[in-house]
Write an enzyme that holds these catalytic residues in place. Sequence first.
Site, PDB file in Angstrom:
ATOM      1  CG  HIS A  99      11.306   9.348   6.059  1.00  0.00           C
ATOM      2  ND1 HIS A  99      10.762  10.037   4.732  1.00  0.00           N
ATOM      3  CD2 HIS A  99      11.336   8.043   5.425  1.00  0.00           C
ATOM      4  CE1 HIS A  99      10.845   9.174   3.776  1.00  0.00           C
ATOM      5  NE2 HIS A  99      11.142   8.016   4.123  1.00  0.00           N
ATOM      6  CG  HIS A 169       7.144   5.304   4.191  1.00  0.00           C
ATOM      7  ND1 HIS A 169       7.406   4.135   3.444  1.00  0.00           N
ATOM      8  CD2 HIS A 169       8.360   6.104   3.810  1.00  0.00           C
ATOM      9  CE1 HIS A 169       8.747   3.976   2.947  1.00  0.00           C
ATOM     10  NE2 HIS A 169       9.212   5.323   3.190  1.00  0.00           N
ATOM     11  CD  GLU A 281       7.883   7.591   0.648  1.00  0.00           C
ATOM     12  OE1 GLU A 281       8.276   8.017   1.411  1.00  0.00           O
ATOM     13  OE2 GLU A 281       8.535   6.584   0.059  1.00  0.00           O
TER      14      GLU A 281
END
Length: 314
Positions: A99, A169, A281
């Site tokens: 991420h 997210h 996601e």
Amino acid sequence: MSAVMNFGTLPSGEQVEQVELVSGRLRAEVLTYGAVVRRLEVDGVNVVLGLDTIEDYRTRSRYFGAVVGRYGNRIAHARFTLDGTEHLLPANNGPNCLHGGTEGFDSRVWTIAAQSESSVTLTLTSPDGDQGFPGTLTASVTYTLDGDALRIDYAAESDAPTVVNLTNHSYFNLKGEGDVLDHVIRMDATHYLPVDDDKIPTGELAPVKGTPFDFTEPHAVGERYDGGYDHCFVLDGGIEVKGGGLTMEVTTTEPGVQFYAGGMLDGVQTPYGPFAGLCLETQHFPDSPNQPQFPSTVLRPGERRTSTTTYRFI
């Protein structure tokens, strides 16, 4: 004009604002910190996991509601090569980069660029070399409520070749409480990405037929695989989730979706226990910079990368 209030102050002295959006059945609260969707109410029921204070978001969050980047999901061995140059990234998930690194977009204060009663656009500039990624990247995300839908529009540009993979997210719980093991999912995805022990795709696009990853027919989250999903699915169409008398339809321009059932939430380091919410996601595939057979995530100067994902509630 949407309502704006102060949500808190970071140790750096930066102020974090909260924007309220309203349209029809929906009400949302969006933070400038991490471009977080803190609340999303459908007929008064909050269907996403959120936290109470900015300190909680700094220390107790598992990316709750945030936009993650520059690169959502994992990049193997925290490195990739672009145009013959190797770029080293922070290894914050075992040997891999997850991420966007240790200080990704989820922990930055975004700027409010435009707003109305039902929409807000947030922008962020990521300098050249940020977390090891090349090029100065300008990113924007627009959240729009439209009666019974939340639409998220992403855009990114760079002054040098780079890679980018933005996603949201949010953890959804359509009941507003309890766990999501009884949520029923149907997904137009005939293939998924098998992963190794570090959750890096093997490179194969495997058929879902005959496996616990087959959601072409509806199945409950907890029905198979002990609910332990954290895998990318190759989308052929949309996704439908049913729970608590509510249906959520997800459509996207992205080629994949990371379905994470929230099984690693522990109830100690965060306020939420295992399976308190599930993530869908929408994104390009994990580790695409190291797997050229996957759809490219390379962004070059003069290009504008855009994508749209819509969550509709019925």
